[in-house]
Design an enzyme around this catalytic site. Structure first.
Site, short mmCIF file in Angstrom:
data_model
loop_
_atom_site.label_atom_id
_atom_site.label_comp_id
_atom_site.label_asym_id
_atom_site.label_seq_id
_atom_site.Cartn_x
_atom_site.Cartn_y
_atom_site.Cartn_z
N SER A 154 128.11 23.75 3.04
CA SER A 154 128.11 24.07 4.46
C SER A 154 128.38 25.56 4.66
O SER A 154 127.63 26.38 4.15
CB SER A 154 129.11 23.18 5.20
OG SER A 154 128.91 23.20 6.59
N GLU A 205 121.72 14.93 6.92
CA GLU A 205 122.83 15.84 7.19
C GLU A 205 123.45 15.63 8.59
O GLU A 205 124.65 15.47 8.74
CB GLU A 205 122.35 17.29 7.09
CG GLU A 205 121.84 17.71 5.74
CD GLU A 205 122.91 18.28 4.84
OE1 GLU A 205 124.10 18.21 5.21
OE2 GLU A 205 122.56 18.77 3.75
N HIS A 208 126.05 14.89 5.96
CA HIS A 208 126.67 16.15 5.57
C HIS A 208 128.02 15.90 4.90
O HIS A 208 128.83 15.10 5.40
CB HIS A 208 126.86 16.98 6.83
CG HIS A 208 127.24 18.40 6.63
ND1 HIS A 208 126.42 19.32 6.03
CD2 HIS A 208 128.37 19.08 6.98
CE1 HIS A 208 127.01 20.50 6.03
NE2 HIS A 208 128.20 20.38 6.58
#
Length: 501
Positions: A190, A321, A418
């Protein structure tokens, strides 16, 4: 022969540190790589730490960067980030044997949208890497305003400069822990992956690492100077102070952190480009700033021009995600067809033909499911593909993966979201206090396969599947059975973004 359990002392350039050996792995925690970035050092580049006499205990995690807590339910999903404090520029090292010498090193840069996170989470414990012959380092760096506020003066991108300072510390000290400074891999997820891509493009980072892994983040997400100044003025207005660095520095730290969280909420509710610039689309109030010096240009542009040539690269995303941001709070069920069409238009797509492609791939899905797929591609997957294309075009060894295993959380709706892959990469699925994103019974076989691939990449630059190029587009898909090689996954969706993203 494994090391005996107990304390172990290692000599660094700034003094001796005492770690602890457990089950043949030595862990050293909370070692300062720079001075506390407050007081006279506030909003300055990182300064070297003060040397110390005697032996400094490195038995517990150090303080983490001041930050707002996660809101429910994300606080439960992501865990306690650690104890905030001013002495936050520290790192942690796990090694199989400081006397070994020549071991590969892997340095983790945490995520958290550049406003939260730390290197102290149980999920990031580096024991498994050390047991497999890799020295593992996790770092903290400045977040939010202290790391990334830029008003057109002072030094920009202090959080990135902290990362460079940590990598310089690794270059100077890792031999004392058994590591080889010529075999450094940086990896992050990220915001950590955005950092990895940015470091790939930065002149100041050249020579500090030889390999890089970007998990769910690539080279598109930065702020222009104009946007950074918009954000800075919004922050100053929220604090009722002048938009200057000294004025903001005078605000009590707790109030500054609180104001950042309030701005983040305002951005989420009303992402007005007039007020927020590029941040309206990027959804992060603080990002690396293209200031022309620390970050000379957008990372993807620099990488296209060859800035990362010579570095081994692995890049990938999870299949779903954006479900992480829509499912836990129930927002996925509030998405309308109008909002879906508006988002497609804002992203530059020809709305109806584009949505027909996504509907064909995801039949019987709701508007919320389609929005999650759309933003997943715009925010993560397509930038990752562009990074891989650019790096491979310039001759850089490139490997690509997709994490497709679906988490059972929220009645199976979270999916391959995610951050779900992180526990598998570190092989810490069962560690007490680790993130719970994978549910109560994640497949250990998948963790074994993924962790082995990351170890192989850090060791020799080859995770175990064919390299990526724009002709074959070979991708390793990690799923419930371990890993499957696929060619050009979701090609029709990929082609929609040609010339747009």
């Amino acid at each position: 022969m494994s090391m005996a359990a107990g304390n172990l002392v290692v000599i660094t350039r700034h003094g001796r540190v005492r770690g602890h050996v457990t089950d043949g792995v030595a862990a050293f925690k909370g070692i300062p790589y720079a001075a506390p970035p407050f007081g006279a050092n506030r909003f300055q580049p990182p300064r070297p730490p003060e040397p110390w006499d005697g032996v400094r205990d490195a038995l517990e995690y150090g303080r983490v960067a001041p930050q707002p807590p996660y809101a429910p339910p994300f606080d439960q999903l992501l865990g306690n980030q650690g104890r905030p404090g001013e002495d936050c520029l520290n790192l942690n090292v796990w090694t199989p044997d400081p006397s070994e010498g020549g071991l590969p090193v892997i340095v983790w840069i945490h995520g958290g949208s550049f406003v939260r996170g730390s290197g102290a989470l149980p999920t990031y414990d580096g024991t498994r890497f050390a047991r497999d012959g890799v020295v593992c380092v996790t770092i903290n760096y400045r977040l939010g305003a202290d790391g990334f506020l830029y008003l057109g003066d002072w030094i920009a991108n202090r959080g990135l400069l902290d990362q460079i300072a940590a990598l310089e510390w690794v270059q100077e000290n890792i031999r004392a822990f058994g590591g080889d400074p010529a075999r450094i891999t940086i990896f992050g997820e990220s915001a950590g992956a955005f950092s990895v891509a940015t470091l790939l493009s930065m002149p100041r980072a050249k020579g500090l690492f030889q390999r890089a892994i970007a998990q769910s983040g690539a080279g598109h997400h930065t702020s222009s100077v104009a946007t950074a100044q918009l954000v800075g003025r919004n922050l100053a207005d929220k604090l009722h102070v002048a938009p200057t660095m000294p004025s903001i520095a005078a605000v009590p730290l707790d109030r500054l952190v609180e104001a950042q969280a309030e701005l983040g909420q305002e951005l989420a509710v009303r992402p007005d480009p007039v007020r927020w610039g590029e941040v309206a689309a990027n959804a992060m109030i603080f990002e690396p700033v293209v200031d022309g010096e620390v970050v000379p240009a957008r990372p993807i542009e620099r990488i296209v021009a060859g800035a990362s040539a010579g570095i081994d690269l692995m890049v990938g995303t999870t299949t779903e995600e954006w479900r992480f941001f829509l499912v836990p709070g129930g927002a996925i069920d509030r998405v309308t067809d109008d909002r879906l069409s508006t988002m497609a238009r804002v992203m530059g797509l020809d709305v109806e033909p584009a949505l027909q492609v996504y509907r064909a791939s995801l039949p019987q899905q709701t508007a919320g499911d389609l929005l999650a797929a759309l933003i997943t591609d715009w925010f993560f997957r397509i930038p990752a593909i562009r990074l891989a294309e650019a790096h491979a075009k310039n001759g850089g060894p490139t490997h690509m993966y997709e994490f497709a295993w679906r988490s059972p959380l929220f009645d199976g709706r979270l999916g391959a979201a995610h951050a779900v892959e992180i526990g598998f990469v570190f092989n810490n699925l069962g560690r007490k206090g680790a993130m719970t994103l994978a549910g109560s019974a994640p497949p250990q076989m998948l963790a074994d396969v993924m962790h082995k691939a990351w170890v192989a990449f850090a060791t020799r630059g080859d995770p175990g599947w064919p390299a990526y190029d724009s002709r074959e587009r070979t991708v390793m898909r990690f799923d419930g059975v371990g890993g499957t090689i696929v060619t050009d996954p979701a090609p029709k969706e990929r082609q929609l973004w040609d010339g747009i993203r």
